[in-house]
Design a protein around this motif. Structure first.
Motif, mmCIF file in Angstrom:
data_model
loop_
_atom_site.group_PDB
_atom_site.id
_atom_site.type_symbol
_atom_site.label_atom_id
_atom_site.label_comp_id
_atom_site.label_asym_id
_atom_site.label_seq_id
_atom_site.Cartn_x
_atom_site.Cartn_y
_atom_site.Cartn_z
ATOM 1 N N THR A 25 -0.046 4.450 0.582
ATOM 2 C CA THR A 25 -0.500 5.570 1.405
ATOM 3 C C THR A 25 0.203 5.552 2.759
ATOM 4 O OG1 THR A 25 -2.330 4.351 2.412
ATOM 5 C CG2 THR A 25 -2.762 5.423 0.287
ATOM 6 N N ASP A 30 0.852 -1.183 0.000
ATOM 7 C CA ASP A 30 0.000 0.000 0.000
ATOM 8 C C ASP A 30 0.895 1.242 0.000
ATOM 9 O OD1 ASP A 30 -1.772 2.053 0.524
ATOM 10 O OD2 ASP A 30 -2.635 1.151 2.319
ATOM 11 N N TYR A 76 -0.550 2.790 5.397
ATOM 12 C CA TYR A 76 -0.356 1.402 4.995
ATOM 13 C C TYR A 76 -0.262 0.473 6.206
ATOM 14 C CZ TYR A 76 4.518 2.037 6.424
ATOM 15 O OH TYR A 76 5.655 2.280 7.156
#
Length: 614
Positions: free
Chosen positions: A105, A103, A108
């Motif tokens: 972002t 992920d 995460y």
């Protein structure tokens, strides 16, 4: 994997409650494969080796394995065993895109056993986003968490490399032996693939010869039906399917099913750990210090003499009689150089770090490829859908037949320079900037993929990636403390040219998807039918684009005197002796496409130079 003559399927039948990774670790604990090489060393005790390698990742294990055949070598790795710490997510190919901490972002899901937890500063030209940039912290490094694509760049790209560093040994034909030395490829198993529109021709002479490299490279034995449709869409752009594949020095204007670092005999990931420490076998001269962090490179005058490390909060020194080899990755290598006194003097002085070598290029020149997607719900089945709807069937196919959606990350990729119809809209500045790239260096890569959608549906995903990015980022420090993470600025879209190419690339991807409109169900999911104008497309791309984990060149190779250069063509750090950088950070630029094979090549090439004292 095979264990003492048993196939994975046989073991899974008798130990169904264990994952593939857990089985590996259980056998390692008995030292059936590695003997004493991975037996826990006397942590906390100073020891002397011929070579000390910092980082047991893609390049680190490759070069250490080769050097340990003729010398004593220590590998310092902050992580442990991915088979234990990430289980089947890092072992079974079909899970490669499902690793949670990939992920991007800042929120995460963390797995600090496997990932360095790097997060960038806000990207001012990319929606102000902070980006989590996963990097493997494990034996195998990022070869244990990547999505397995394995191919080479172009003749022109490697010629550019050779010219920039002043060393013609980097041309395609001169480095081909090192590509071959690192990997072995199997021909595609067409009876197993058994999918319409998934046959192709290939050039197996790009591999093997009399060599049988340790990294296992293959074409997927199972092909996602949705991808065959998306491949048809890509070919509608006028990009013919390659007759040679993507390992013979050609990329632009071709489309092909990409080879992957998967062992087809058991359908498991082939990482630097499984290849260089299992297929070859661990040399007697190799000692691995796992769960051990390098905190500083130590110098006597201008010569690297060893590495300060910590294990379980205990600090000690590993001494290198010959050389220290830094393979800590695109972010880790410049970070460790800086805290050790190699980098821009102004930065080092700011944090009261004694200057060993004033090198302005350390942490600069960061190249990063970006990708963005066209997504539609489609009427065709996909592997993700099959796994979601009938996981028992998918598991049975995998363990019994080494086949099915879990056995592969089957992808069709294609490359191009933006055609004249769209290129005519580029600004003069963009056209001039793109002239730096050789004629066979593509500007965009298209990747066909599929995923499970809501309510048992299938999502068709067609991504476009910038393979000739013109924006540059940087890596620096905010403290002399090596435990303080580096400051990473990816520099996304800081050069307006990348935005212009991205808009054109997304238009081409959308054109390809629209050519197979018969399989589309409902309106476009992303970016959405309302995103039409160039300004709308650019806004979407800047807010949605993400990395494809191909950052590099932060310790750039170059000629002595080049202000960006950190290492010479033999990977030796300028201004000091006994220190090299061998990983993707040492590339002079990020090669077009997926860099895994080039990282292995570089490790093999530098190992050969060290052994032959060239």
């Amino acid at each position: 994997m095979r264990f003492l003559g048993l196939a994975c399927a046989d073991i899974a039948t008798t130990a169904a409650q264990l994952s593939v990774g857990q089985l590996c670790v259980a056998l390692w604990s008995l030292q059936l494969f590695f003997g004493e090489a991975l037996a826990q060393p006397a942590f906390g005790q100073p020891v002397t080796y011929d070579y000390v390698v910092i980082g047991g990742g893609t390049a680190g294990l490759a070069i250490a394995s080769r050097l340990a055949q003729v010398a004593s070598v220590a590998v310092i790795e902050a992580g442990g065993f991915y088979e234990q710490d990430n289980g089947n997510l890092s072992t079974i190919p079909g899970y490669a895109t499902a690793i949670p901490f990939l992920d991007t972002t800042p929120s995460y899901p963390r797995n600090s056993l496997m990932d360095w937890d790097y997060v960038s500063v806000p990207q001012t030209e990319a929606g102000g986003r902070q980006i989590h940039y996963a990097q493997g912290k494990t034996l195998g490094g990022s070869s244990a968490i990547n999505t397995l694509a394995f191919h080479r760049a172009t003749y022109g790209a490697y010629q550019k490399w050779a010219d920039l560093v002043g060393d013609q040994s980097y041309t395609f034909w001169n480095i081909l032996p090192f590509f071959k030395k690192s990997a072995f490829s199997y021909p595609p198993n067409f009876p197993k693939r058994n999918t319409p529109n998934a046959t192709f021709t290939y050039d197996l002479t790009a591999f093997n010869d009399f060599l049988r490299g340790p990294v296992q490279v293959s074409w997927a034995q199972w092909v996602d039906p949705t991808i065959t449709w998306l491949a048809k869409g890509i070919r509608s752009l006028g990009l013919p399917q390659s007759v040679l594949g993507l390992n013979s020095g050609f990329l632009t204007g071709t489309g092909a099913y990409v080879t992957t670092s998967v062992d087809p005999c058991d359908a498991t990931r082939s990482s630097s750990r499984t290849s260089y420490m299992e297929k070859i076998g661990v040399p007697a001269g190799l000692q691995v210090y796992h769960h051990t962090r390098a905190t500083k490179i130590l110098f006597s005058s201008k010569r690297a003499k060893g590495v300060q490390v910590t294990t379980n909060d205990k600090s000690y020194t590993l001494t290198a009689k010959r050389e220290v080899i830094l393979s800590a990755g695109v972010f880790g290598s410049p970070h460790l150089l800086l805290v050790s006194g190699i980098g821009p003097a102004a930065t080092l002085n700011k944090y009261n770090i004694p200057v060993i070598s004033n090198l302005a290029g350390v942490g600069q020149n960061l190249w990063d490829q970006l990708y963005f997607q066209i997504i539609n719900v489609v009427s065709t089945p996909s592997g993700g859908q099959e796994i979601a709807l009938d996981p028992a069937k998918a598991n049975k196919q995998y363990y019994k037949q080494q086949w099915g959606p879990l056995s592969s990350v089957s992808a069709y990729i294609s490359f191009e320079k933006i055609p004249s119809t769209l290129r005519s809209t580029f600004s003069r500045a963009t056209k001039v900037a793109l002239e730096w790239f050789p004629a066979d260096w593509p500007e965009v890569e298209y990747v066909a993929g599929a995923a499970a959608g809501p309510n048992g549906s299938t999502l068709g995903v067609l991504s476009a990636s910038l393979t000739a990015p013109l924006s540059r980022g940087s890596v620096t420090i905010k403290s002399a403390d090596p435990a303080t993470p580096p400051v990473i600025d990816l520099g996304w879209f800081t050069n307006p040219a990348d935005g212009e190419v991205a808009v054109a690339g997304l238009k081409r991807a959308r054109q390809a998807f629209n050519s197979i409109s018969s399989i589309k169900v409902g309106p476009e999911v992303a970016p959405g039918d309302a995103v039409k104008t160039d300004a709308q497309i650019l806004a979407f791309v800047k807010n949605a684009a993400t990395q494809i984990w191909h950052a590099g060149a932060t310790c750039s190779m170059g000629k002595n005197g080049d202000k960006r250069a950190v290492v010479d063509s033999r990977a030796k750090v300028f201004g000091v002796e006994g220190l090299r950088v061998v990983d993707a950070s040492a590339f002079p630029f990020m090669v077009p496409g997926h860099p895994q094979s080039t990282v292995y090549m570089l490790a093999e090439k530098i190992a050969d130079a060290i052994i032959k004292r060239r």
